[in-house]
Design an enzyme around this catalytic site. Structure first.
Site, PDB file in Angstrom:
ATOM      1  N   GLU A 170      -2.378  -5.515   8.471  1.00  0.00           N
ATOM      2  CA  GLU A 170      -3.595  -6.155   8.966  1.00  0.00           C
ATOM      3  C   GLU A 170      -4.107  -7.241   8.034  1.00  0.00           C
ATOM      4  O   GLU A 170      -4.726  -8.204   8.473  1.00  0.00           O
ATOM      5  CB  GLU A 170      -4.708  -5.126   9.203  1.00  0.00           C
ATOM      6  CG  GLU A 170      -4.497  -4.230  10.406  1.00  0.00           C
ATOM      7  CD  GLU A 170      -3.725  -2.957  10.085  1.00  0.00           C
ATOM      8  OE1 GLU A 170      -3.184  -2.861   8.956  1.00  0.00           O
ATOM      9  OE2 GLU A 170      -3.657  -2.066  10.944  1.00  0.00           O
TER      10      GLU A 170
ATOM     11  N   PHE B 259     -11.097  11.353  13.107  1.00  0.00           N
ATOM     12  CA  PHE B 259      -9.849  10.747  12.661  1.00  0.00           C
ATOM     13  C   PHE B 259      -9.928   9.219  12.746  1.00  0.00           C
ATOM     14  O   PHE B 259     -10.300   8.670  13.777  1.00  0.00           O
ATOM     15  CB  PHE B 259      -8.685  11.271  13.516  1.00  0.00           C
ATOM     16  CG  PHE B 259      -7.362  10.651  13.154  1.00  0.00           C
ATOM     17  CD1 PHE B 259      -6.784  10.881  11.912  1.00  0.00           C
ATOM     18  CD2 PHE B 259      -6.698   9.830  14.049  1.00  0.00           C
ATOM     19  CE1 PHE B 259      -5.578  10.301  11.568  1.00  0.00           C
ATOM     20  CE2 PHE B 259      -5.478   9.246  13.714  1.00  0.00           C
ATOM     21  CZ  PHE B 259      -4.919   9.487  12.472  1.00  0.00           C
ATOM     22  N   GLN B 260      -9.581   8.556  11.681  1.00  0.00           N
ATOM     23  CA  GLN B 260      -9.613   7.093  11.566  1.00  0.00           C
ATOM     24  C   GLN B 260     -10.989   6.501  11.889  1.00  0.00           C
ATOM     25  O   GLN B 260     -11.091   5.383  12.380  1.00  0.00           O
ATOM     26  CB  GLN B 260      -8.517   6.445  12.422  1.00  0.00           C
ATOM     27  CG  GLN B 260      -7.117   6.768  11.895  1.00  0.00           C
ATOM     28  CD  GLN B 260      -6.018   5.925  12.508  1.00  0.00           C
ATOM     29  OE1 GLN B 260      -6.122   5.492  13.647  1.00  0.00           O
ATOM     30  NE2 GLN B 260      -4.942   5.713  11.756  1.00  0.00           N
TER      31      GLN B 260
ATOM     32  N   LYS C 187     -14.509   3.027  21.302  1.00  0.00           N
ATOM     33  CA  LYS C 187     -13.425   3.256  22.257  1.00  0.00           C
ATOM     34  C   LYS C 187     -13.967   3.455  23.678  1.00  0.00           C
ATOM     35  O   LYS C 187     -13.409   2.920  24.645  1.00  0.00           O
ATOM     36  CB  LYS C 187     -12.599   4.465  21.815  1.00  0.00           C
ATOM     37  CG  LYS C 187     -11.420   4.734  22.716  1.00  0.00           C
ATOM     38  CD  LYS C 187     -10.217   5.237  21.950  1.00  0.00           C
ATOM     39  CE  LYS C 187      -9.174   5.719  22.951  1.00  0.00           C
ATOM     40  NZ  LYS C 187      -7.970   4.917  22.921  1.00  0.00           N
TER      41      LYS C 187
ATOM     42  N   MET D 286      -0.834 -17.657 -14.495  1.00  0.00           N
ATOM     43  CA  MET D 286      -2.189 -18.097 -14.805  1.00  0.00           C
ATOM     44  C   MET D 286      -2.870 -17.130 -15.767  1.00  0.00           C
ATOM     45  O   MET D 286      -3.501 -17.535 -16.744  1.00  0.00           O
ATOM     46  CB  MET D 286      -3.006 -18.256 -13.515  1.00  0.00           C
ATOM     47  CG  MET D 286      -4.390 -18.835 -13.733  1.00  0.00           C
ATOM     48  SD  MET D 286      -4.339 -20.487 -14.445  1.00  0.00           S
ATOM     49  CE  MET D 286      -4.548 -21.501 -13.000  1.00  0.00           C
TER      50      MET D 286
END
Lengths: 174, 552
Positions: free
Chosen positions: B50, B112-113, B162, B462
Site C-alpha cells: 500500500e 479484526f483489522q 463496510k 548522505m
C-alpha cells in the site's frame, strides 16, 4: 518564554465528533500552551463554541489563529479583546468547622458566591466571574483548607452589537 | 436512482474525472473492488504494497496536476498508507485516500483489522472523514476532492465503513464545483510593487507553490520585467527554465554557490510560493536580515511563520503575479543580474569536473527521450539530480522535499508513468531503492517505461557524508555491504538489468536503457566518497557555504 501573556480566542466549530480532538491535537503538535479550553453548544445546532485561553506571545497567537483557521471544522475564529465579557464558573469545597463557618460565609458574601452545599466538615461554594476574581476568592479560602476545586475555564462574548457569526463566511463555510 | 455505497463511490470518482486509481484490495474494501470490477471504466493499478500505491497516487498528482486516488483496506492496509499520505501532506499534493473499515456493528470493539485511521492521519491530512451512513457518502467524497484541491492543496482521507459500502441509497449525479481563488486586490500588491521597484538587487525565490498554481509563464515574465535573477527551492525546480540566463540554480542547504551569493548580495527577496523551510532559509533569523522581503503565498499561516516579511500577499501565485506584472516598471538591464549570470556560468563550467555519479546524471539528462519526467528518492542522488539535471518545465521533477521519504521514488515513477504516458527516469540510491524495490514488479506487470538509475555506492551516502562532516568518520551503520546483484534482481522481476562500472560505459548503457520502453534497472557502481557539495550546515548562515573539503 520570558513573559507569557494570556490571550483569549473564541471559535465557532462544527458540532461534530472529533472536532475537539483536531483542535487539541493541533495545540499539542505545534507546542502551544493552553491555559483553558471550554466547549459549549450555541444558538445554532450545527455549531459549538470554543473559548481558548492561550499563554504565549503575539507570534504564537497569530500562528495559532492561522493554523486553527485552516482546520476545515473551524468555521470562524476571533480574538477576544480585553474589554469583552469574560466569565468562568467555579465550585470549591472548603474545610469548615463551627469556628470557621461564619468567616467563610462572610468571605463568600463579599465575593457574592453561593453556598450550594453544607455539611459539618465541608462547604461547597459556587462563584461566577472574571478569572481574576475567582483567583482572589481562592486565595482568601486557602487558609481554611481547599479540599477540592473545579473551574469551567473561561467563556467569552464580545460587547455590543457585533457577533462572531456576523461575517459572511460563517454561512458559506457550512 | 438507488445504488449501493460502493457503486456511489465509483460514480463519485467518475464525477471528478478520475480515470486511474492505485490500491490494494482487502476484506474491508471487497465491495468497492467488486463495484470497480463491474463498472470497468476506471483503471486500477494494484501495487505490491500500500505504501507504493500511496506514493504512486502522489506521483500521479505531481506529474499531472490532477488528484491522485489511492484505495486500501482497513487495519494494516490503512496504516501502510501513512508514510505516503504524510509525504503528500508535506509537499502539498492533492491526493484522496479511500480506506475501508469494519462495519458499524464491529466498530470500536477492536475487531479484526480495525484501526482508527482517521485518528492516525489527523495531523498528516488537510482533513479526513469517517463515513457511517450511505446518505453522507456522496457529499463526503465530493467534499474530499474539493478540500484536496482548494487553497493550499493536500491529502484528504475518507474512511468508509463496510456496511456503508453495501447499503442502498439514492444517488443523483453532480458536476464538481471548484471554488475559484479569491482575486488578489491591486491594493494588496501596492507595497510589494513599490519595494520591487526600489530594489537595486532583487532576487526571485521560487517554491513549489508556483508549480501548484501553474504560474510558470507569469514567473518568466516577472523575471524578465524586473531583470532579476531567479533561484528555486528543491520543490520549485522546473517552475523557471534551467537554461534561462537569469536562473541561478537551486537554493538552500545543497543549493548552488551562485544562488547563495545571490541571497547574500540581494537587497530584496520576492518569495513566491515558498515557506522558508529550515533546508532553505537555514538560519531563519539571519536569512533576510537587512533585506526587504515580499512573500506571495496562498496559505496565511506561512506568512511570518519562519521569516518575518515586510510585504505579504495572500493569494494564488498566478493570480497575484498577473495583477502585479502591469504595476512594475520594466528594467532593461541590471548590473546585479549580469554579475550573477556570469557567476552562474563560471560555476557551471567548474562543475564540469564531475565524478562518476554526476556524469551519469548529466549524460542521462542529455540522452533521455523528449518529455522525460524525473523522479528521485532521497539522499545524495536526489541532491545531485536537483543540482545537475536541467529542469526546463514544471512537473518535470518529482521528489519528496518536505518529508524526505526514502522509498518514494519507485511508487512516484509508476504514478507518473500512468499519468503522463511519457518515459520516466527514476534516479535512486541503493539505500532508498531497497525500501520499496518490491514495486519493480508493478512496473513490470504494467510494462511501464521506467529507467531506473541506481546510484549504488554500497552505503547510505548522505548519512555517511554527515558522519564524515560531523561525527569524525564514525560510519555507524551506513556502510552496508549488501550482496545483492541488482542486474540479476532486475531480471528475476522481469525487467532488464544493465550495469555502469566505468566512465566509458555511461553513454552506450544509457542509450540502450532509454531505447527500451519498459522497466530497465541500471546499476551504477559509484564511489562511496562522492559527496554532495556545496553544503551549508543546518542552521548556519549563507556565508558559511562549504564548496570543497579535503578527505581525511
Amino acid at each position: 518564554m520570558e513573559n507569557p501573556t494570556k490571550y483569549t480566542i473564541s471559535a465557532l466549530v462544527a458540532n461534530k465528533s472529533g472536532v475537539l480532538t483536531r483542535v487539541a491535537a493541533l495545540f499539542a503538535r505545534r507546542g502551544y500552551n493552553i491555559e483553558s479550553l471550554s466547549v459549549c453548544a450555541t444558538e445554532n445546532d450545527e455549531f459549538s463554541r470554543m473559548t481558548i485561553v492561550l499563554k504565549g506571545d503575539e507570534y504564537i497567537l497569530a500562528q495559532m489563529m492561522k493554523q486553527m483557521d485552516k482546520l476545515i471544522d473551524v468555521k470562524k475564529i476571533k480574538y477576544v479583546e480585553d474589554e469583552a465579557v469574560l466569565r468562568e464558573l467555579m465550585l470549591v469545597k472548603v474545610r469548615t468547622n463551627a469556628e470557621t463557618r461564619t468567616q467563610i460565609f462572610e468571605i463568600s458574601q463579599i465575593f457574592r458566591a453561593n453556598v450550594v452545599d453544607a455539611s459539618p466538615e465541608a462547604t461547597i461554594l459556587e462563584l461566577t466571574g472574571k478569572p481574576s476574581k475567582l483567583d482572589g476568592f481562592v486565595t482568601m479560602l486557602l487558609p481554611y483548607g481547599v479540599m477540592e476545586l473545579a473551574r469551567t475555564g473561561v467563556t467569552a462574548i464580545s460587547r455590543g452589537n457585533a457577533c462572531i457569526g456576523d461575517e459572511t463566511d460563517y454561512k458559506e463555510k457550512v | 436512482m438507488k445504488k449501493s455505497g460502493a457503486e456511489i463511490l465509483i460514480e463519485c470518482l467518475k464525477e471528478q474525472g478520475v480515470t486511474t486509481v492505485f490500491g490494494y484490495p482487502g476484506g474491508a474494501v471487497l465491495d468497492i473492488y467488486d463495484a470497480l470490477y463491474r463498472d470497468g471504466s476506471i483503471d486500477h493499478i494494484v501495487t505490491a504494497h500500500e505504501q507504493g500505491a500511496a506514493h504512486a497516487a502522489d506521483g500521479y498528482a505531481r506529474a499531472s496536476g490532477r488528484t491522485g486516488v489511492v484505495i486500501a483496506t482497513s487495519g494494516p492496509g490503512a496504516t501502510n498508507l501513512v508514510t505516503g499520505i504524510a509525504t503528500a501532506f508535506m509537499d502539498s499534493v492533492p491526493v484522496v485516500a479511500i480506506t475501508g473499515n469494519v462495519g458499524a456493528k464491529f466498530l470500536g470493539r477492536d475487531s479484526f483489522q480495525e484501526i482508527d485511521i482517521t485518528g492516525i492521519t489527523m495531523p498528516i491530512t488537510k482533513h479526513n472523514f469517517i463515513v457511517k451512513t450511505a446518505e453522507e457518502l456522496a457529499p463526503t467524497v465530493r467534499a474530499a476532492f474539493q478540500i484536496a484541491n482548494t487553497g493550499r492543496k493536500g491529502p484528504v482521507l475518507v474512511d468508509i465503513l463496510k456496511n456503508v459500502q453495501v447499503a442502498e441509497c439514492d444517488y443523483t449525479p453532480q458536476t464538481p464545483i471548484l471554488p475559484a481563488h479569491k482575486p488578489v486586490p491591486r491594493e494588496a500588491l501596492t507595497g510589494a510593487a513599490e519595494a520591487l521597484d526600489h530594489a537595486k538587487r532583487p532576487l526571485i525565490m521560487v517554491g513549489g507553490g508556483a508549480i501548484a498554481s501553474g504560474a510558470e509563464e507569469e514567473l518568466l515574465r516577472l523575471a524578465q520585467t524586473l531583470c532579476a535573477p531567479v533561484a528555486c527551492t528543491l520543490m520549485g525546480l522546473g517552475a523557471f527554465p534551467a537554461s534561462h540566463p537569469l536562473f541561478m540554480g537551486m537554493m538552500g542547504m545543497h543549493g548552488s554557490e551562485t544562488a547563495a551569493k545571490a541571497v547574500l548580495r540581494s537587497d530584496c527577496i520576492l518569495a513566491v510560493g515558498t515557506r522558508f523551510s529550515d533546508r532553505v532559509a537555514l538560519d531563519r533569523d539571519s536569512f533576510a536580515a537587512k533585506k526587504t522581503v515580499v512573500q506571495i503565498d496562498i496559505d496565511d499561516a506561512e506568512i511570518d511563520k519562519n521569516v518575518f516579511v515586510q510585504h505579504s500577499v495572500l493569494g494564488d501565485v498566478k493570480e497575484a503575479l498577473t495583477t502585479l506584472l502591469p504595476m512594475l516598471s520594466p528594467v532593461e538591464a541590471r548590473p546585479f543580474a549580469a554579475a550573477m549570470t556570469r557567476m552562474r556560468a563560471q560555476e557551471n563550467h567548474r562543475r564540469k569536473r564531475y565524478e562518476l555519479g554526476h556524469k551519469v546524471i548529466a549524460e542521462a539528462a542529455r540522452l533521455a527521450p523528449e518529455g522525460t519526467v524525473v523522479a528521485t528518492d532521497v539522499g545524495q542522488h536526489q541532491m545531485w539530480t536537483a543540482q545537475i539535471y536541467p529542469f526546463e518545465r514544471p512537473r518535470m521533477l518529482l521528489t519528496s522535499g518536505g518529508l524526505g521519504t526514502m522509498g518514494f521514488g519507485m511508487g512516484a515513477a509508476i504514478g507518473a508513468a500512468c499519468a503522463t504516458g511519457k518515459h520516466i527516469l527514476l534516479v535512486t540510491g541503493d539505500g532508498s531503492f531497497n525500501m520499496n524495490l518490491n514495486e519493480l514488479s508493478t512496473a513490470v506487470s504494467r510494462g511501464l517505461p521506467i529507467t531506473i538509475l541506481l546510484m549504488n555506492n554500497r552505503a547510505l551516502g548522505m548519512v555517511r557524508q554527515w558522519q564524515k562532516l560531523f561525527y569524525d568518520n564514525r560510519f555507524s551503520q551506513t556502510v552496508v555491504e549488501k550482496k545483492t546483484d541488482y542486474v540479476k534482481f532486475a531480471e528475476s522481476f522481469g525487467a532488464t538489468g544493465l550495469c555502469i562500472r566505468k566512465e566509458k560505459d555511461i553513454v552506450p548503457v544509457l542509450k540502450k536503457a532509454f531505447s527500451i520502453p519498459a522497466p530497465v534497472l541500471v546499476d551504477c557502481r559509484i564511489s562511496e566518497d562522492e559527496n554532495v557539495l556545496p553544503m551549508i550546515k543546518p542552521g548556519a548562515t549563507y556565508d558559511t557555504i562549504i564548496t570543497k573539503w579535503e578527505e581525511k
